[in-house]
Design an enzyme around this catalytic site. Structure first.
Site, PDB file in Angstrom:
ATOM      1  N   HIS A 156       0.814  -1.211   0.000  1.00 25.58           N
ATOM      2  CA  HIS A 156       0.000   0.000   0.000  1.00 25.58           C
ATOM      3  C   HIS A 156       0.852   1.268   0.000  1.00 25.58           C
ATOM      4  O   HIS A 156       0.415   2.324  -0.457  1.00 25.58           O
ATOM      5  CB  HIS A 156      -0.933   0.005   1.213  1.00 25.58           C
ATOM      6  CG  HIS A 156      -2.154   0.850   1.022  1.00 25.58           C
ATOM      7  ND1 HIS A 156      -2.154   2.027   0.310  1.00 25.58           N
ATOM      8  CD2 HIS A 156      -3.434   0.677   1.451  1.00 25.58           C
ATOM      9  CE1 HIS A 156      -3.373   2.554   0.320  1.00 25.58           C
ATOM     10  NE2 HIS A 156      -4.168   1.754   0.994  1.00 25.58           N
ATOM     11  N   ASP A 199      -9.948  -7.555 -17.948  1.00 17.73           N
ATOM     12  CA  ASP A 199     -10.171  -8.680 -18.854  1.00 17.73           C
ATOM     13  C   ASP A 199      -8.825  -9.157 -19.403  1.00 17.73           C
ATOM     14  O   ASP A 199      -8.202  -8.491 -20.213  1.00 17.73           O
ATOM     15  CB  ASP A 199     -11.095  -8.245 -19.993  1.00 17.73           C
ATOM     16  CG  ASP A 199     -11.359  -9.350 -20.997  1.00 17.73           C
ATOM     17  OD1 ASP A 199     -10.860 -10.478 -20.799  1.00 17.73           O
ATOM     18  OD2 ASP A 199     -12.051  -9.076 -21.997  1.00 17.73           O
TER      19      ASP A 199
END
Length: 449
Positions: A154, A392
């Site tokens: 992070h 995708d």
């Protein structure tokens, strides 16, 4: 349950900038641990997804040319701060097989069983200099489905930056090239300190504690449970209708996030059954990219989601007043994150000799260096606008994207439901003793407010 076939270090396919990349002061206040995410794909018409581990490796190698900080390593320096060495040591990619069918993981609630679907690091035995900043686990299932589990440090990237990277990697895996407008922007010196802090940054102060609680550590150690709650489009609209009752006509209506998050806050208070005089507040994130003057460049890769904190409220006020009261407190906090406020945050972090106490490492159970943020408070994030469902890899769009870990009391994430346009999903974690009551209040009170 999970069998690993291979684990590889993937390095950039071309030479990348070498040396130190300056982290912003706000990066320094973020978790140095990894944020786990699971991305689920199911085959169409029960056909096996066309998967190639070599395609995943090659496309990741190409993506790391543009996102080269993810191939580097962190090193500790003075004051609990870190520096990022861009040394092309690589990201970790593992291929795994699951004996369990995808359906056996249920609704993918971030509980014990889900931890098998994303990469993990033993922070107690692995030094930070050895930890890849990006780890990926691709798990294949007997039904032909797939899970891409990612874990990104992070301190290097927030949620939007991480998803921009993941979408870029997926596009390369489909055999396409990245456009000029899809390139990341790595210069973090734009988030520099200017002068002394000008605001009272309560986001970095101790939140309200439970009345009569003399042992915060004992409260923090209480058992917690995670859950996923579905909120239909009709239920979201009903909450917005309730929140906007009696609002001035010229005022901007409360968003679905403000209405739902306000409802979440109220229900958490009711489920915790605290004293009417119990103070409480909410911490939430506000994307600062377009709040800067001028705005940050498109594709800024780093941490630019800033903590907003509501003013402290009493249980009695939250529960006796209309939903619009809670929604209004959330809006006030978000709108308070202005260009001037953000710059003051950077100044505040810079003024800290040691920043370790500012971090809230949610990914490590029992982490006690930062203030306890749970009962009676709520920490909520909106993932509604994050570009999850465009990821995708050539297998079609995912059927679910969600957190891999959620075990901090009061932590809640509001997400889109891909199966039902306009509906939402709430991932939440509360003390186990409060979860059932929260669910009951959450659904009953939608129409009884």
């Amino acid at each position: 349950m999970i069998t690993f076939k291979s684990t590889s270090l993937i390095v950039p396919s071309e030479a990348t900038p070498n040396g130190l990349l300056s982290l912003s002061e706000y990066d320094q206040a973020k978790q140095w641990t990894h944020t786990p995410l699971i991305i689920i794909y199911k085959p169409n018409d029960n056909k096996t997804i066309p998967f190639s581990i070599e395609t995943m490796k090659n496309s990741l190698s190409r993506a790391l040319v543009h996102y080269y900080p993810l191939a580097g390593r962190l090193h500790w320096i003075e004051g609990g701060r870190l520096e990022l060495h861009c040394n092309a040591m690589g990201a970790q990619l593992s291929e795994a097989y699951s004996e369990a069918k995808l359906d056996e993981f249920g609704d993918f609630t971030p509980n014990g069983i889900i931890k098998h679907l994303f990469p993990r690091i033993d922070y107690t035995t692995t030094s930070i200099e050895e930890q890849p900043l990006l780890l990926v686990q691709v798990t294949r299932f007997p039904c032909g489905g797939l899970c891409v589990g990612t874990a990104i440090s992070h301190i290097v990237a927030d949620g939007l930056a991480a998803m921009n990277f993941t979408n870029a990697w997926a596009k390369l895996a489909r055999g396409e090239d990245l456009g000029c407008d899809e390139m990341p922007f790595h210069d973090r010196t734009m988030l520099q300190s200017c002068e002394a802090p000008r605001f009272d940054h309560i986001a970095f102060s101790k939140p309200p504690l439970l009345i009569g609680c003399s042992d915060t550590k004992a409260e923090q150690k209480k058992e917690t449970s995670a859950a996923l709650l579905k909120v239909t489009k009709e239920q979201v609209e009903e909450l917005q209708k309730k929140a906007n009752q009696n609002m001035v006509l010229s005022a901007r209506p409360y968003s679905r996030f403000e209405a739902v998050a306000g409802h979440v806050w109220r229900c958490a208070c009711k489920a915790r059954a605290g004293d009417n005089c119990q103070p409480t507040r909410v911490r939430l994130g506000a994307d600062g990219r377009n709040r800067f003057k001028p705005p940050l460049p498109q594709g800024y890769f780093g941490n630019a989601v800033f903590d907003a904190v509501t003013s402290t409220c009493l249980y009695a006020d939250l529960l006796s007043k209309p939903l619009g009261f809670a929604a209004g407190k959330l809006r006030e906090a978000i709108e308070g994150v202005t260009d001037e406020y953000i710059k003051s945050i950077l100044d505040f972090v810079t003024s800290q000799k040691d920043v370790g106490h500012l971090r809230k490492n949610f990914h490590i159970r029992g982490y006690t260096e930062a203030p306890f943020l749970g009962n009676p408070n709520v920490n909520t994030d909106s993932w509604i606008s994050l570009p999850f469902y465009g990821v995708d890899f050539g297998w079609g769009k995912p059927v679910y994207v969600g957190p891999g870990i959620l075990h901090s009391d009061g932590k809640m994430i509001i997400m889109r439901d891909p199966a039902d346009e306009g509906s939402l999903v709430i991932a939440l974690c509360l003390q186990t003793q409060c979860v059932d009551s929260f669910k009951e209040f959450f659904y009953e009170d939608i129409y009884d407010l």
